[in-house]
Design an enzyme around this catalytic site. Structure first.
Site: not given
Ligand code: BGC
Length: 857
Positions: A227
């Site tokens: 993530d």
């Molecule tokens: C989220 C993810 C997301 C990523 C990119 C993170 O803060 O938890 O689900 O895909 O950001 O935007």
């Protein structure tokens, strides 16, 4: 992917130097991987997310089809429909130059407080798995990769970056890992995202679960990405099966890059591990068509045109759950209560005029349009009068037409100018809206550090005389001027310790009153010092806000009640917004915000023909539900929300949804999302959602699986082992495909295959449409095990299938219950407790008129 392709991929890895390989392991920027010409690798682009494909730009200039929220998709209980949504998203991804979607989110609805509840499918692992498999298959069939996220136990948001989830092995396997397992094994997901949180002491980007379960047990050959900013340690993450640290570049984010190169050179990280990571990156690229000369594994992509509005409208209607319908108020009869035509419809509520079509956070997209309930009911030709009833709790919306105009007044929108540190204008943009979000540099200029200051210019034109509230929401220094007079010059700051999701979704608001005569316009200039933004390294974000004049909440409520009293029917649209349900924080109350409960009670008292439409992505408390004639739960319905609502209210479409999650009557006994000293213990174990209510004998407001259509059904018979030898023959005669059977000719086994595994139990259920309209029913089968030696839920979902039938028609539907449904996790493996299980079939977890026994050895 064939052996030949594998050999080709390995050959490409072998051609790269250690430096080249390590460069590939961190993103090139916020959304893309590095290209590597020596491996024939082009730039591969990733994008959120579940409710639409955002693309690399995050504003109104690059719009995206906005599909109903994942809770809505699961509420259809319709895998074919969700597969079609996967294909629609793939078409969107291709149109926007995206190779890999950062979706689906298959964490569970452990507790309705979870901020991203709207973004996950269900509280039930089997329903989550079936819907997730369909979503991923649809997407990947078109050559666009899925990223199943967030692995694992990111079921709430509080302290998500650091919280350690403590969970017992059985609960982890039977609930939280089960959807990942099904999707990895059956749909062969091309990517998995490792979560921010930890599980049982290891942060997920370093967790032993990655290699032990994903690689070794499930045979996963795809890529694991972190993530965003979740990679913490150089060596531990490299030794775990994490392949890609996002975002990049490594000079700015994450602990790999040069530090990893040094660790490899010093022999602390084996280069073979690096090769495997690069191999997985190249395999993903090959699958999405990002490698020269390597065929994408999806085969020829069907160019079938997608009628997006039609598909989104039908999907939204198919997700709406009719939870209550006294005296069959719905569908509304256009001939009216006395046969003289449906008269005036009072449309009331804070969510009626501005469409609330999605939740907040990284799943946010900018749809090309969105149809509000008011737009939808008007377009259906109804005589609609609107009153908001209450507004006080809402965050002020961004300035919009008809009030917002470009400086010349020619069109809706605003102009932006960018200034260098020496004060020169270095770029400009013409914008159609007043929501500004530059996250990957400034498109007009490039590198964010070149921009020191920016200015937004527009006109605000009054439609009526009164006091307009004009302002900004954002973080950093803002100076707002009307007709060159300064309204404020302030630095807005975010709560200390706020998560990035909260920072983005609910930044502070500063408003100032501006009195205007009808038709009067003022010039507006908003200046912002970019270097004061917490996002200055990437760009910045803020909105210019405008609230037109309105009465006090008491006055608005009085007007709404008077309108309801004088109308044929009252439709009250209550709910939440993307600022209430969002990534980055959990809800602390399940009550409808503000005075919405009071509004519903007053309107229902004024007009007995009151329909309440609940526009939220997750459960909210509805303490008045037995005082209103009808309750329709519509989720965040996507861009066609209002049209779908009109279709269902008028009976042009059935409310096809069934609850994918229990709606509680109160907040008593729900699992907490609040960690204690950095630890969140899943003390409830297996007992989430209906499993907890059933065990405790508590009545929810609306049980898991419930929902009415516009016809009625009788459940006539259940037969076990009806055609065990030939499950493919279990297709409903002339009906729809059962949801958990393999499609005819499909090579993938049903959920979750656990080779060598037995084929499972076949059940046939006979149902009859006893009403006067054609309809669709979701037949659900639950298993239970009386007298078990093992602690178990009272019942658990074992399979389901949808049937369509005409009035008076009887349909037999076949449902295959895979062996896993009867197994539990014990002593490090899947075990079957031999003996007799009960199977119960019906229309929800609380209405199961048919039972049968099955004895398994
Ligand atoms: C989220 C993810 C997301 C990523 C990119 C993170 O803060 O938890 O689900 O895909 O950001 O935007």
């Amino acid at each position: 992917m064939s052996d030949h392709d594998e050999a080709d991929l390995r050959g490409r890895v072998a051609r790269l130097s250690t430096e080249q390989k390590i460069r590939l392991l961190t993103g090139a920027d916020f959304w893309a991987l590095y290209p590597e010409p020596d491996a024939g690798l082009r730039r591969v682009v990733l994008s959120d997310g579940p409710a639409g494909v955002r693309g690399e730009t995050w504003d109104e200039r690059d719009t995206s089809a906005n599909v109903p929220s994942p809770t809505a998709l699961a509420a259809t209980w319709d895998c074919d429909r969700v597969g079609a949504i996967g294909r629609l998203l793939a078409a969107e991804a291709r149109r926007k130059g995206v190779d890999v979607l950062l979706a689906p989110t298959v964490n569970l609805h452990r507790t309705p407080y979870g901020g991203r509840h709207f973004e996950c499918f269900s509280e039930d692992p089997l329903l989550t798995a079936r819907i997730g498999v369909a979503y991923v298959r649809g997407l990947q069939s078109q050559g666009v990769g899925a990223t199943v996220k967030h692995f694992v136990c990111n079921d709430s948001e509080t302290e998500r970056m650091s919280v350690d989830v403590r969970i017992d092995e059985r609960t982890l396997r039977e609930l939280y890992l089960a959807p990942f397992e099904a999707i990895v094994r059956e749909a062969c997901a091309w990517a998995v995202m490792a979560a921010y949180n930890g599980v049982n002491g290891s942060t997920m980007t370093e967790s032993p679960l990655l290699r032990a379960i994903l690689h070794d047990e499930w045979g996963y050959d795809g890529l694991v990405m972190s993530d965003w900013t979740a990679t913490r340690a150089t060596e531990a993450a490299a030794r775990a099966a994490l392949d890609l640290a996002m975002p990049g570049p490594a000079e700015r984010f994450g602990p790999w890059g040069d530090a990893l190169l040094a660790a490899v050179r010093a022999g602390q990280v084996d280069e073979a591990l690096i090769d495997d990571k690069v191999l997985r990156i190249l395999r993903l690229a090959a699958r999405v068509g990002g490698l020269d000369g390597a065929a994408s594994s999806s085969g020829p992509i069907s160019p079938a045109p997608v009628d997006i509005p039609r598909q989104l409208r039908a999907t939204a209607a198919a997700s709406f759950v009719l939870a209550r319908n006294e005296r069959s108020l719905l569908p509304l009869d256009r001939s009216g209560p006395d046969g003289s035509g449906l008269g005036r419809v009072a449309l009331i509520g804070p969510n009626a005029e501005i469409a609330r079509t999605l939740g907040g956070g990284s799943a946010t997209v900018y749809p090309p349009y969105s149809v509000s309930p008011l737009d939808g009911l008007r377009a259906a030709g109804l005589d609609v009068a609107f009153a908001p009833g209450t507004l006080g709790h809402l965050r002020t919306a961004a300035a919009r037409a008809p009030w917002l105009l470009r400086p010349g007044g020619s069109a809706a929108g605003a102009d932006v100018r960018f200034f260098s540190p020496s004060g020169e204008v270095i770029g400009s943009e013409q914008r159609d809206a007043a929501v500004f979000r530059w996250m990957n540099g400034f498109a007009a200029i490039g590198a964010p550090e070149q921009v020191d200051r920016l200015e937004v210019s527009c006109l605000i034109q009054a439609t009526e005389a009164g006091t307009y509230q004009l302002g900004v929401t954002g973080i950093g220094r803002f100076r707002l001027l009307t007709d060159e007079a300064v309204l404020f010059d302030e630095t807005l700051t975010v709560r200390k310790g706020a998560d990035v999701g909260e920072t983005l979704m609910a930044p502070p608001v500063r408003l100032a009153p501006v009195a205007l005569a009808a038709g009067q316009s003022v010039t507006v200039r908003l200046e912002h010092d970019v270097h004061t933004s917490p996002m200055a390294a990437f760009g910045t974000f803020f909105q210019l806000l405008l609230e037109p004049p309105h009465g006090t909440d008491d006055e608005e409520m009085e007007a709404a009640v008077a309108l309801a009293a004088g109308s044929d029917v009252a439709v009250v649209v209550v709910g939440t917004t993307a600022e209430v349900e969002s990534e980055g924080f959990d809800r602390t109350s399940l009550a409808l915000p503000g005075r919405q409960d009071e509004l519903v009670r007053k309107v229902a008292a004024a007009n007995p023909r009151t329909v309440v439409v609940v526009n939220s992505g997750a459960p909210v408390l509805l303490p008045w539900s037995d005082q209103v004639a009808a309750v329709l739960l519509t989720w965040f319905g996507g861009q066609e929300f209002g049209n779908a609502l009109a279709d269902v209210l008028l009976g042009e479409a059935e409310p096809g949804g069934r609850l994918p999650t229990t709606w509680p009557a109160s907040e008593d006994g729900l699992p907490s999302a609040q960690p204690d000293d950095g630890v969140l213990t899943y003390t409830e174990g297996l007992f989430i959602g209906y499993r907890a209510f059933d065990r405790d004998g508590r009545e929810p407001l609306f049980p898991f699986g419930c929902g009415r259509g516009y016809t009625t059904w009788s459940y006539d018979s259940i037969t076990v082992d009806c055609d065990e030898a030939n499950p493919g023959a279990l297709l409903a005669p002339g009906g729809t495909t059962p949801q958990n059977l393999p499609r005819a000719g499909a090579s993938t086994p049903p959920f979750p295959p656990d080779p060598p595994g037995k084929p499972g139990i076949a059940v046939c259920v006979e149902v009859r449409n006893t009403g006067s309209r054609p309809g669709r029913e979701v037949v659900q089968v639950y298993a239970s095990r009386p007298d078990s030696a093992v602690e178990r839920p009272v019942r658990w979902l074992a399979g389901f299938a949808a049937v369509d039938a005409d009035p008076g028609e009887t349909v037999t539907v076949g449902i295959l219950l895979p062996e896993r449904v009867f197994q539990h996790w014990a002593d490090g493996g899947w075990t079957l407790e031999a003996g007799t299980f009960t199977l119960a079939a019906g229309s929800s977890s609380a209405s199961l008129p048919l039972t049968a026994a099955v004895t398994l050895k």
